[in-house]
Design a protein around this motif. Structure first.
Motif, PDB file in Angstrom:
ATOM      1  N   PRO A  39     151.460 -11.671  25.184  1.00 15.93           N
ATOM      2  CA  PRO A  39     151.451 -11.198  26.568  1.00 15.93           C
ATOM      3  C   PRO A  39     152.867 -11.054  27.111  1.00 15.93           C
ATOM      4  N   HIS A  40     153.082 -10.014  27.880  1.00 13.14           N
ATOM      5  CA  HIS A  40     154.329  -9.788  28.600  1.00 13.14           C
ATOM      6  C   HIS A  40     153.932  -9.508  30.043  1.00 13.14           C
ATOM      7  N   TRP A  41     154.119 -10.488  30.899  1.00 14.27           N
ATOM      8  CA  TRP A  41     153.645 -10.380  32.274  1.00 14.27           C
ATOM      9  C   TRP A  41     154.603  -9.560  33.109  1.00 14.27           C
ATOM     10  N   ALA A  42     154.048  -8.813  34.029  1.00  6.34           N
ATOM     11  CA  ALA A  42     154.852  -7.997  34.950  1.00  6.34           C
ATOM     12  C   ALA A  42     155.653  -8.918  35.857  1.00  6.34           C
ATOM     13  N   PRO A  43     156.839  -8.494  36.258  1.00  9.16           N
ATOM     14  CA  PRO A  43     157.624  -9.301  37.207  1.00  9.16           C
ATOM     15  C   PRO A  43     156.826  -9.538  38.482  1.00  9.16           C
ATOM     16  N   SER A  44     157.007 -10.705  39.080  1.00 10.05           N
ATOM     17  CA  SER A  44     156.230 -11.035  40.277  1.00 10.05           C
ATOM     18  C   SER A  44     156.733 -10.307  41.518  1.00 10.05           C
ATOM     19  N   ALA A  45     157.957  -9.803  41.497  1.00 10.23           N
ATOM     20  CA  ALA A  45     158.484  -9.077  42.652  1.00 10.23           C
ATOM     21  C   ALA A  45     158.126  -7.589  42.543  1.00 10.23           C
ATOM     22  N   GLY A  46     157.847  -6.962  43.655  1.00  6.94           N
ATOM     23  CA  GLY A  46     157.569  -5.534  43.654  1.00  6.94           C
ATOM     24  C   GLY A  46     156.093  -5.227  43.473  1.00  6.94           C
ATOM     25  N   LEU A  47     155.808  -3.943  43.403  1.00  4.42           N
ATOM     26  CA  LEU A  47     154.433  -3.472  43.269  1.00  4.42           C
ATOM     27  C   LEU A  47     153.970  -3.566  41.821  1.00  4.42           C
ATOM     28  N   THR A  48     152.704  -3.844  41.637  1.00  8.22           N
ATOM     29  CA  THR A  48     152.097  -3.885  40.312  1.00  8.22           C
ATOM     30  C   THR A  48     150.890  -2.959  40.317  1.00  8.22           C
ATOM     31  N   VAL A  49     150.714  -2.191  39.259  1.00 10.72           N
ATOM     32  CA  VAL A  49     149.565  -1.310  39.121  1.00 10.72           C
ATOM     33  C   VAL A  49     148.658  -1.891  38.046  1.00 10.72           C
ATOM     34  N   THR A  50     147.394  -2.008  38.339  1.00 10.29           N
ATOM     35  CA  THR A  50     146.417  -2.505  37.373  1.00 10.29           C
ATOM     36  C   THR A  50     145.546  -1.348  36.928  1.00 10.29           C
ATOM     37  N   SER A  51     145.336  -1.223  35.627  1.00  9.21           N
ATOM     38  CA  SER A  51     144.500  -0.158  35.082  1.00  9.21           C
ATOM     39  C   SER A  51     143.256  -0.757  34.451  1.00  9.21           C
TER      40      SER A  51
END
Length: 76
Positions: A39-51
């Motif tokens: 797993p490589h988690w998205a940075p917690s800062a900023g917007l995240t898009v989930t697909s």
């Protein structure tokens, strides 16, 4: 890692193009995904898009029924 994406997306994410013009119709819209065993988690800062990737039956309103709960509950 592998992706199907535009040349620009490859440049942005540092990917090497293995093939060009693999689309089969001019109106296709290409999305891309990079997958890994770890797993490589998205940075917690900023917007995240989930697909979501899923199948629905070929019946009227199937997509609405699958996604309607998100809209009803304000998930954007």
């Amino acid at each position: 890692m592998a992706a199907i994406a535009s040349e620009l997306a490859g440049q942005i994410y540092g990917l090497v193009s293995l093939a060009e013009n693999i689309e089969d119709a001019e109106h296709n819209t290409t999305r891309f995904m990079i997958m890994s065993r770890e797993p490589h988690w998205a940075p917690s800062a900023g917007l995240t898009v989930t697909s979501f990737v899923f199948n629905v039956r070929n019946v009227p309103a199937a997509l609405y029924k699958a996604l309607g709960g998100f809209a009803t509950n304000g998930v954007t």
